[in-house]
Design an enzyme around this catalytic site. Structure first.
Site, mmCIF file in Angstrom:
data_model
loop_
_atom_site.group_PDB
_atom_site.id
_atom_site.type_symbol
_atom_site.label_atom_id
_atom_site.label_comp_id
_atom_site.label_asym_id
_atom_site.label_seq_id
_atom_site.Cartn_x
_atom_site.Cartn_y
_atom_site.Cartn_z
ATOM 1 N N PRO A 89 0.818 -1.223 0.000
ATOM 2 C CA PRO A 89 0.000 0.000 0.000
ATOM 3 C C PRO A 89 0.850 1.271 0.000
ATOM 4 C CG PRO A 89 -0.728 -1.534 1.714
ATOM 5 C CD PRO A 89 0.595 -2.033 1.209
ATOM 6 N N GLU A 116 1.687 -8.277 8.474
ATOM 7 C CA GLU A 116 1.710 -6.817 8.620
ATOM 8 C C GLU A 116 2.616 -6.151 7.581
ATOM 9 O OE1 GLU A 116 -0.471 -5.152 10.714
ATOM 10 O OE2 GLU A 116 -1.168 -7.224 10.716
ATOM 11 N N ARG A 153 -2.122 -7.663 -21.306
ATOM 12 C CA ARG A 153 -3.014 -7.391 -22.437
ATOM 13 C C ARG A 153 -2.417 -6.375 -23.408
ATOM 14 N NH1 ARG A 153 -5.772 -2.857 -22.199
ATOM 15 N NH2 ARG A 153 -7.445 -3.429 -23.629
ATOM 16 N N ASP A 168 -8.229 2.001 -27.530
ATOM 17 C CA ASP A 168 -8.097 2.442 -26.132
ATOM 18 C C ASP A 168 -7.144 3.622 -26.052
ATOM 19 O OD1 ASP A 168 -9.615 0.318 -25.411
ATOM 20 O OD2 ASP A 168 -8.065 -0.706 -24.244
HETATM 21 C C1 4GT Z 1 -3.130 -3.514 -0.270
HETATM 22 C C2 4GT Z 1 -2.331 -3.466 -1.379
HETATM 23 C C3 4GT Z 1 -1.160 -4.272 -1.385
HETATM 24 C C4 4GT Z 1 -1.697 -5.064 0.741
HETATM 25 C C5 4GT Z 1 -2.695 -2.567 -2.516
HETATM 26 C C6 4GT Z 1 1.924 -6.511 2.964
HETATM 27 C C7 4GT Z 1 1.032 -7.167 3.948
HETATM 28 C C8 4GT Z 1 1.021 -5.782 2.019
HETATM 29 C C9 4GT Z 1 -0.313 -7.315 3.282
HETATM 30 C C10 4GT Z 1 -0.240 -6.599 1.987
HETATM 31 N N1 4GT Z 1 -2.818 -4.301 0.772
HETATM 32 N N2 4GT Z 1 -0.882 -5.060 -0.326
HETATM 33 N N3 4GT Z 1 -0.332 -4.296 -2.433
HETATM 34 N N4 4GT Z 1 -3.698 -1.696 -2.333
HETATM 35 N N5 4GT Z 1 -1.416 -5.807 1.818
HETATM 36 O O1 4GT Z 1 -2.089 -2.636 -3.570
#
Ligand code: 4GT
Length: 250
Positions: A89, A116, A153, A168
Site C-alpha cells: 500500500p 503486517e 493485455r 483504447d
Molecule cells: C493492499 C495493497 C497491497 C496489501 C494494494 C503486505 C502485507 C502488504 C499485506 C499486503 N494491501 N498489499 N499491495 N492496495 N497488503 O495494492
C-alpha cells in the site's frame, strides 16, 4: 515476457491460467513461474515471518527466505531487462501509464507480502514498489494479478485484435463512450439513431463527445489531466452549453 511471482500462496494464482492469459501462456507469448519462498526458509519450522522489533501487533516478513528466493530464481545484478516489483500500500499508484512502461520489459518479478508487511531491508532488493489503490488487502497476490492482467493485455499476441488497445489509446485518458449491440430496441430502450446511419465522421464525433461528457460527469479529475486538442475543446464547449440548457444528462 517472463514473469516470476514470489508468494507463499501459489494456489491463489489459478485465475491467470484462464481466459486470454491462459491462451497467451499456451502460445508461449508469456510465461509464468510461481515461487513459494517458504521453501527457501532456513528456519527449523520454515517460518517466513517473525515478531516486530520494538513490539506491536502482527508479524513481519523476514528477509532471508525472500532474498534467497530472488537470488536463486533471478539474475539480481543490474539487469535492464528485469524489474523486480514489490506490492504494498506504500507503493506508487499503478495506472495505465505504469502498465505501458512495464509491458516493455522482457522479465518481471512480483514479490507478494502477507501479515503486517515486509522487513524494511527487503526494499533494497527490489526495483519498484506499487499499490493498486488506497485500500488494505490481506496480501499482495490480488494486486500482482491485477498488474499482470493490465500489463499482459498490452503485449502483442495476447489480445486478438491489436485494434482493441489501439482504440483504447486513442481515447487514452478519457472514459469510454457508450456501446450498443443488437437488438435496436431492448425493453423500450433504443440505440442512439446516429449509430445506425453509418456516417463514420458523425459517429466519431458523437463518440468523442460522449467520452468527454462521461469523463466530465464521472471523473473530472481525469479530464483536468487530459490534454484537449482543438476539436475536443470545441466539443467540451458544446457539452457545457448543452448542460446549461438541461440537455445531455446521463
Ligand atoms: C493492499 C495493497 C497491497 C496489501 C494494494 C503486505 C502485507 C502488504 C499485506 C499486503 N494491501 N498489499 N499491495 N492496495 N497488503 O495494492
Amino acid at each position: 515476457m517472463e514473469i516470476t511471482i514470489f508468494s507463499i500462496f501459489p494456489e491463489m494464482f489459478a485465475p491467470l491460467n484462464a481466459s486470454l492469459l491462459g491462451k497467451a501462456q499456451e502460445k508461449g507469448v508469456i510465461s509464468l513461474e510461481i515461487v513459494d519462498f517458504r521453501h527457501y526458509s532456513l528456519d527449523k519450522h520454515r517460518a517466513v515471518d517473525d515478531y516486530p522489533f520494538g513490539g506491536g501487533a502482527g508479524m513481519v516478513l523476514t528477509p532471508q527466505p525472500i532474498v534467497d528466493a530472488l537470488r536463486d530464481k533471478l539474475n539480481t545484478t543490474a539487469d535492464d531487462d528485469l524489474e523486480i516489483i514489490m506490492l504494498s500500500p506504500q507503493g506508487q499508484v499503478f495506472d495505465q501509464q505504469a502498465a505501458r512502461r512495464l509491458a516493455q520489459k522482457k522479465k518481471l518479478a512480483f514479490v507478494c507480502g502477507h501479515y503486517e508487511g515486509f522487513d524494511e531491508r527487503i526494499r533494497s532488493f527490489v526495483d519498484s514498489e506499487y499499490t493498486i489503490g488506497d485500500y488494505v488487502l490481506t496480501g499482495g497476490e490480488l494486486p500482482a494479478m491485477v498488474m499482470i492482467d493490465a500489463i499482459c493485455r498490452l503485449i502483442p499476441g495476447v489480445i486478438k485484435e491489436q485494434a482493441s488497445f489501439e482504440e483504447d489509446s486513442f481515447y487514452q485518458g478519457l472514459l469510454e463512450y457508450p456501446q450498443y449491440t443488437r437488438p435496436r430496441i431492448f425493453e423500450g430502450m433504443e440505440v442512439p439513431e446516429i449509430l445506425i446511419g453509418g456516417h463514420h465522421e458523425k459517429i466519431r464525433l458523437w463518440r468523442k463527445k460522449q467520452s468527454l461528457l462521461r469523463t466530465l460527469l464521472r471523473r473530472p479529475d481525469l479530464l483536468h489531466q487530459y490534454p484537449l486538442n482543438q476539436e475536443e475543446e470545441k466539443l467540451l464547449a458544446e457539452i457545457k452549453m448543452d448542460l446549461a440548457v438541461g440537455e445531455n444528462h446521463e
